[in-house]
Design a protein around this motif. Sequence first.
Motif, PDB file in Angstrom:
ATOM      1  N   PRO A  47       0.815  -1.224   0.000  1.00  0.00           N
ATOM      2  CA  PRO A  47       0.000   0.000   0.000  1.00  0.00           C
ATOM      3  C   PRO A  47       0.848   1.273   0.000  1.00  0.00           C
ATOM      4  N   GLU A  48       1.994   1.231   0.691  1.00  0.00           N
ATOM      5  CA  GLU A  48       2.877   2.407   0.736  1.00  0.00           C
ATOM      6  C   GLU A  48       3.442   2.719  -0.645  1.00  0.00           C
ATOM      7  N   SER A  49       3.749   1.684  -1.409  1.00  0.00           N
ATOM      8  CA  SER A  49       4.276   1.891  -2.755  1.00  0.00           C
ATOM      9  C   SER A  49       3.213   2.454  -3.682  1.00  0.00           C
ATOM     10  N   THR A  57       5.744   9.884  -6.908  1.00  0.00           N
ATOM     11  CA  THR A  57       7.071   9.635  -6.342  1.00  0.00           C
ATOM     12  C   THR A  57       7.604   8.307  -6.856  1.00  0.00           C
ATOM     13  N   PRO A  58       8.763   8.310  -7.507  1.00  0.00           N
ATOM     14  CA  PRO A  58       9.311   7.050  -8.032  1.00  0.00           C
ATOM     15  C   PRO A  58       9.622   6.059  -6.926  1.00  0.00           C
ATOM     16  N   LEU A  59       9.448   4.784  -7.221  1.00  0.00           N
ATOM     17  CA  LEU A  59       9.815   3.733  -6.272  1.00  0.00           C
ATOM     18  C   LEU A  59      11.322   3.515  -6.299  1.00  0.00           C
ATOM     19  N   THR A  60      11.846   3.129  -5.158  1.00  0.00           N
ATOM     20  CA  THR A  60      13.266   2.785  -5.046  1.00  0.00           C
ATOM     21  C   THR A  60      13.418   1.265  -5.139  1.00  0.00           C
ATOM     22  N   ASP A  61      14.656   0.811  -5.237  1.00  0.00           N
ATOM     23  CA  ASP A  61      14.894  -0.628  -5.229  1.00  0.00           C
ATOM     24  C   ASP A  61      14.395  -1.243  -3.919  1.00  0.00           C
ATOM     25  N   ARG A  64      10.759  -1.874  -4.136  1.00  0.00           N
ATOM     26  CA  ARG A  64      10.412  -2.977  -5.035  1.00  0.00           C
ATOM     27  C   ARG A  64      10.840  -4.346  -4.489  1.00  0.00           C
ATOM     28  N   SER A  65      11.689  -4.364  -3.484  1.00  0.00           N
ATOM     29  CA  SER A  65      12.252  -5.625  -3.018  1.00  0.00           C
ATOM     30  C   SER A  65      11.188  -6.610  -2.547  1.00  0.00           C
ATOM     31  N   LEU A  88       2.440 -13.632 -15.723  1.00  0.00           N
ATOM     32  CA  LEU A  88       2.564 -12.556 -14.745  1.00  0.00           C
ATOM     33  C   LEU A  88       2.852 -11.254 -15.465  1.00  0.00           C
ATOM     34  N   THR A  89       2.088 -10.212 -15.161  1.00  0.00           N
ATOM     35  CA  THR A  89       2.404  -8.885 -15.688  1.00  0.00           C
ATOM     36  C   THR A  89       3.256  -8.165 -14.657  1.00  0.00           C
ATOM     37  N   CYS A  90       4.387  -7.644 -15.109  1.00  0.00           N
ATOM     38  CA  CYS A  90       5.355  -7.021 -14.199  1.00  0.00           C
ATOM     39  C   CYS A  90       6.289  -6.160 -15.032  1.00  0.00           C
ATOM     40  N   SER A  91       6.523  -4.936 -14.607  1.00  0.00           N
ATOM     41  CA  SER A  91       7.378  -4.041 -15.389  1.00  0.00           C
ATOM     42  C   SER A  91       8.775  -4.619 -15.591  1.00  0.00           C
TER      43      SER A  91
END
Length: 195
Positions: A47-49, A57-61, A64-65, A88-91
């Motif tokens: 939820p925070e992401s 605001t871009p996500l950081t590594d 995404r971990s 699976l759909t995933c960037s």
Amino acid sequence: MDSAIQTQKYQALVVMGVSGCGKSSAGQAFAEALGWALHEGDTYHAPESIAKMRAGTPLTDADRSGWLDRLAGLLATPNAGGSAGTVLTCSALRRRYRDRLRQAQPHLGFVFLQLGYDAALARVQARPGHFFSPALVADQFATLESPAGEAGVLVLDATRPIPALVNDVLAWMNADKAGSPQATAAATDTNGGLA
């Protein structure tokens, strides 16, 4: 169709690319054509992401971990629930993200839906109510490390019609299954032509 699917080289496919490339629509079509389960990667973000992306605001590594760990868990058991496989759909924008998913599932293929910046921005702007802010499209392109040339990757033009993309994916998977030099060359030419 079932017997053909069971002999495929891949047990799971990741449909990847920048936001707006059509991962969800294409992934659904691929899953239906294969008779595989579909998982929408966005639903596994914390939820925070999601709140960060909604705010532009871009996500950081680090952000995404945990998300990648959850996705890897899905891929580790692609036949769960009786499905013949998983889409699976995933960037999967960075090589290390893709490698994390490969660690979970050795029989994993990637379909990279390639799209230019202007087209991606227009598509994201046209999605009312989606949490992904159009302000983040430029960051997606800055983060993207093209998978062209990596093993087990099919590069497709995301502006082509979905039925054509489905045909390309099925032909690619059958070519890999056949393992013939001609089939392998055809898949390589497709990758190289769009990289």
